[in-house]
Scaffold this motif. Structure first.
Motif, PDB file in Angstrom:
ATOM      1  N   ALA A  72       1.051  -1.333   0.079  1.00  0.00           N
ATOM      2  CA  ALA A  72       0.036   0.015  -0.114  1.00  0.00           C
ATOM      3  C   ALA A  72       1.019   1.110  -0.029  1.00  0.00           C
ATOM      4  O   ALA A  72       0.618   2.198  -0.561  1.00  0.00           O
ATOM      5  N   LEU A  73       1.967   1.157   0.967  1.00  0.00           N
ATOM      6  CA  LEU A  73       2.850   2.387   0.851  1.00  0.00           C
ATOM      7  C   LEU A  73       3.521   2.541  -0.574  1.00  0.00           C
ATOM      8  O   LEU A  73       3.615   3.668  -1.139  1.00  0.00           O
ATOM      9  N   LEU A  74       3.837   1.375  -1.120  1.00  0.00           N
ATOM     10  CA  LEU A  74       4.548   1.768  -2.539  1.00  0.00           C
ATOM     11  C   LEU A  74       3.574   2.232  -3.534  1.00  0.00           C
ATOM     12  O   LEU A  74       3.725   3.030  -4.342  1.00  0.00           O
ATOM     13  N   ALA A  75       2.289   1.654  -3.307  1.00  0.00           N
ATOM     14  CA  ALA A  75       1.265   2.388  -4.358  1.00  0.00           C
ATOM     15  C   ALA A  75       0.950   3.492  -4.231  1.00  0.00           C
ATOM     16  O   ALA A  75       0.903   4.402  -5.221  1.00  0.00           O
ATOM     17  N   ALA A  76       0.951   4.244  -2.816  1.00  0.00           N
ATOM     18  CA  ALA A  76       0.928   5.635  -2.801  1.00  0.00           C
ATOM     19  C   ALA A  76       1.919   6.469  -3.049  1.00  0.00           C
ATOM     20  O   ALA A  76       1.804   7.366  -3.647  1.00  0.00           O
ATOM     21  N   VAL A  77       3.111   5.925  -2.824  1.00  0.00           N
ATOM     22  CA  VAL A  77       4.322   6.691  -3.554  1.00  0.00           C
ATOM     23  C   VAL A  77       4.163   6.892  -4.990  1.00  0.00           C
ATOM     24  O   VAL A  77       4.559   7.966  -5.556  1.00  0.00           O
ATOM     25  N   ARG A  78       3.973   5.791  -5.529  1.00  0.00           N
ATOM     26  CA  ARG A  78       3.845   5.498  -7.030  1.00  0.00           C
ATOM     27  C   ARG A  78       2.956   6.381  -7.642  1.00  0.00           C
ATOM     28  O   ARG A  78       3.112   7.100  -8.637  1.00  0.00           O
ATOM     29  N   ASP A  79       1.902   6.436  -6.841  1.00  0.00           N
ATOM     30  CA  ASP A  79       0.628   7.172  -7.570  1.00  0.00           C
ATOM     31  C   ASP A  79       0.672   8.825  -7.335  1.00  0.00           C
ATOM     32  O   ASP A  79       0.365   9.361  -8.107  1.00  0.00           O
ATOM     33  N   SER A  80       1.876   9.095  -6.491  1.00  0.00           N
ATOM     34  CA  SER A  80       1.912  10.381  -6.243  1.00  0.00           C
ATOM     35  C   SER A  80       2.756  11.061  -7.425  1.00  0.00           C
ATOM     36  O   SER A  80       3.087  12.253  -7.691  1.00  0.00           O
ATOM     37  N   GLY A  81       3.487  10.270  -8.103  1.00  0.00           N
ATOM     38  CA  GLY A  81       4.418  10.689  -9.168  1.00  0.00           C
ATOM     39  C   GLY A  81       5.838  10.794  -8.859  1.00  0.00           C
ATOM     40  O   GLY A  81       6.695  11.143  -9.480  1.00  0.00           O
ATOM     41  N   ALA A  82       5.990  10.190  -7.556  1.00  0.00           N
ATOM     42  CA  ALA A  82       7.636  10.234  -6.971  1.00  0.00           C
ATOM     43  C   ALA A  82       8.587   9.692  -7.689  1.00  0.00           C
ATOM     44  O   ALA A  82       8.282   8.447  -7.986  1.00  0.00           O
ATOM     45  N   GLU A  83       9.670  10.072  -8.016  1.00  0.00           N
ATOM     46  CA  GLU A  83      10.912   9.557  -8.802  1.00  0.00           C
ATOM     47  C   GLU A  83      12.013   9.077  -7.635  1.00  0.00           C
ATOM     48  O   GLU A  83      12.919   8.296  -8.130  1.00  0.00           O
ATOM     49  N   ALA A  84      11.778   9.677  -6.516  1.00  0.00           N
ATOM     50  CA  ALA A  84      12.573   9.470  -5.425  1.00  0.00           C
ATOM     51  C   ALA A  84      11.724   9.289  -4.029  1.00  0.00           C
ATOM     52  O   ALA A  84      10.891  10.067  -4.013  1.00  0.00           O
ATOM     53  N   VAL A  85      12.567   8.757  -2.806  1.00  0.00           N
ATOM     54  CA  VAL A  85      11.945   8.637  -1.480  1.00  0.00           C
ATOM     55  C   VAL A  85      12.632   9.166  -0.675  1.00  0.00           C
ATOM     56  O   VAL A  85      14.171   8.977  -0.530  1.00  0.00           O
ATOM     57  N   VAL A  86      12.150  10.211   0.198  1.00  0.00           N
ATOM     58  CA  VAL A  86      13.057  10.709   1.353  1.00  0.00           C
ATOM     59  C   VAL A  86      12.504  10.222   2.649  1.00  0.00           C
ATOM     60  O   VAL A  86      11.092  10.687   2.890  1.00  0.00           O
ATOM     61  N   LEU A  87      13.027   9.905   3.531  1.00  0.00           N
ATOM     62  CA  LEU A  87      12.542   9.250   4.705  1.00  0.00           C
ATOM     63  C   LEU A  87      13.046  10.274   5.860  1.00  0.00           C
ATOM     64  O   LEU A  87      14.271  10.681   6.283  1.00  0.00           O
ATOM     65  N   ALA A  88      11.847  10.835   6.528  1.00  0.00           N
ATOM     66  CA  ALA A  88      12.375  12.152   7.213  1.00  0.00           C
ATOM     67  C   ALA A  88      11.394  11.869   8.764  1.00  0.00           C
ATOM     68  O   ALA A  88      10.467  12.187   9.176  1.00  0.00           O
ATOM     69  N   GLY A  89      12.242  10.841   9.307  1.00  0.00           N
ATOM     70  CA  GLY A  89      11.893  10.465  10.662  1.00  0.00           C
ATOM     71  C   GLY A  89      10.761   9.361  10.463  1.00  0.00           C
ATOM     72  O   GLY A  89      10.017   9.303  11.465  1.00  0.00           O
ATOM     73  N   PHE A  90      11.024   8.602   9.370  1.00  0.00           N
ATOM     74  CA  PHE A  90       9.918   7.386   9.175  1.00  0.00           C
ATOM     75  C   PHE A  90      10.311   6.256  10.103  1.00  0.00           C
ATOM     76  O   PHE A  90      11.365   5.636   9.929  1.00  0.00           O
ATOM     77  N   MET A  91       9.386   5.860  10.862  1.00  0.00           N
ATOM     78  CA  MET A  91       9.948   4.744  12.085  1.00  0.00           C
ATOM     79  C   MET A  91       9.368   3.226  11.518  1.00  0.00           C
ATOM     80  O   MET A  91       8.972   2.544  12.471  1.00  0.00           O
ATOM     81  N   ARG A  92       9.664   2.918  10.475  1.00  0.00           N
ATOM     82  CA  ARG A  92       9.567   1.793   9.877  1.00  0.00           C
ATOM     83  C   ARG A  92      10.543   1.193   9.116  1.00  0.00           C
ATOM     84  O   ARG A  92      11.019   2.204   8.293  1.00  0.00           O
ATOM     85  N   LEU A  93      10.912   0.268   8.836  1.00  0.00           N
ATOM     86  CA  LEU A  93      11.711  -0.278   7.911  1.00  0.00           C
ATOM     87  C   LEU A  93      11.091  -0.721   6.734  1.00  0.00           C
ATOM     88  O   LEU A  93      10.064  -1.304   6.608  1.00  0.00           O
ATOM     89  N   LEU A  94      11.729  -0.458   5.389  1.00  0.00           N
ATOM     90  CA  LEU A  94      10.985  -0.467   4.186  1.00  0.00           C
ATOM     91  C   LEU A  94      11.211  -1.996   3.746  1.00  0.00           C
ATOM     92  O   LEU A  94      12.435  -2.414   4.017  1.00  0.00           O
ATOM     93  N   GLY A  95      10.406  -2.480   3.237  1.00  0.00           N
ATOM     94  CA  GLY A  95      10.516  -4.011   2.836  1.00  0.00           C
ATOM     95  C   GLY A  95      11.338  -4.012   1.492  1.00  0.00           C
ATOM     96  O   GLY A  95      11.579  -2.977   0.895  1.00  0.00           O
ATOM     97  N   ALA A  96      11.794  -5.354   1.160  1.00  0.00           N
ATOM     98  CA  ALA A  96      12.546  -5.509   0.076  1.00  0.00           C
ATOM     99  C   ALA A  96      12.158  -5.245  -1.355  1.00  0.00           C
ATOM    100  O   ALA A  96      12.741  -4.529  -2.312  1.00  0.00           O
ATOM    101  N   ASP A  97      10.716  -5.183  -1.365  1.00  0.00           N
ATOM    102  CA  ASP A  97      10.040  -5.155  -2.684  1.00  0.00           C
ATOM    103  C   ASP A  97      10.088  -3.462  -2.902  1.00  0.00           C
ATOM    104  O   ASP A  97      10.205  -2.849  -4.003  1.00  0.00           O
TER     105      ASP A  97
END
Length: 226
Positions: A72-97
């Motif tokens: 769901a997180l990946l879908a939200a990021v892709r749907d926003s049109g983002a080409e890069a991702v910035v973690l700013a105090g995001f307190m979860r590990l991102l999965g391999a996918d």
């Protein structure tokens, strides 16, 4: 050209604010497509809304497992049109996918001089250990926690009577400078990864004025505007 980035947050969003400020100053070549939080109470969402930025709330407890949340997180990021991702105090590990989808285009900032003191409460770890130098690290994100190639680090004095709060405040002052700088380097195509090392392509840029800064060491050096 500006790089469209999604920012993932969980807390107060002070680094998000620093990024927004540098974008609005016209020195950071990025635009924020969405600010996504896993916590409804994250003040970072209010910061984003105050600047007219799109926000999304994805509470991880609402999903049956980590894989479903990451999808769901990946879908939200892709749907926003983002080409890069910035973690700013995001307190979860991102999965391999997720990492694979944005390989070498995910940045994180950690309040310690990696590889020392990875994980949670790094400022308190450093203060409790009795280090005399502490700092912050911007790094690329891979499948392991606080492990990817380092982009930039800033070192500050750690004092004998420091605790997590006092040391963290000193570190944060430089976090707000080095993170927008690292994002700008990514946005302008000046970063390349070679094994564990990140190389910064040279540019004829004036260096930042550090006259008003506390005693510190920043490497690579900050450029004007950061």
């Amino acid at each position: 050209m500006t790089l469209p980035v999604a920012v993932l947050v969980s807390g107060s969003g002070s680094n998000l604010q620093a990024i927004i400020d540098r974008i609005e100053d016209g020195v950071l070549a990025a635009r924020i497509t969405a600010v996504v939080s896993n916590k409804a109470e994250a003040y970072a969402l209010a910061r984003a809304q105050n600047h007219g930025l799109a926000t999304a709330l994805l509470p991880h407890a609402a999903f049956p497992d980590r894989s479903a949340y990451d999808a769901a997180l990946l879908a939200a990021v892709r749907d926003s049109g983002a080409e890069a991702v910035v973690l700013a105090g995001f307190m979860r590990l991102l999965g391999a996918d997720f990492v694979a989808a944005y390989r070498d285009r995910i940045l994180n900032i950690h309040p310690a001089l990696l590889p020392g003191f990875p994980g949670l409460a790094a400022q308190g770890q450093a203060a409790g250990y009795g280090v005399t130098i502490a700092g912050a690290t911007v790094h690329f994100v891979d499948e392991k926690m606080d492990n990817g190639p380092i982009v930039i680090q800033a070192a500050v004095p750690a004092l004998p009577d420091d605790d997590a709060q006092s040391l963290g405040g000193r570190i944060m002052t430089l976090e707000h400078r080095i993170y927008p700088q690292a994002i700008h380097w990514l946005a302008t195509g000046r970063l390349s990864i070679h094994g564990r090392k990140t190389r910064l392509a040279p540019a004829d840029m004036p260096k930042a004025d550090m006259a008003d800064a506390m005693p510190c060491l920043v490497s690579p050096a900050l450029e004007a505007g950061f």
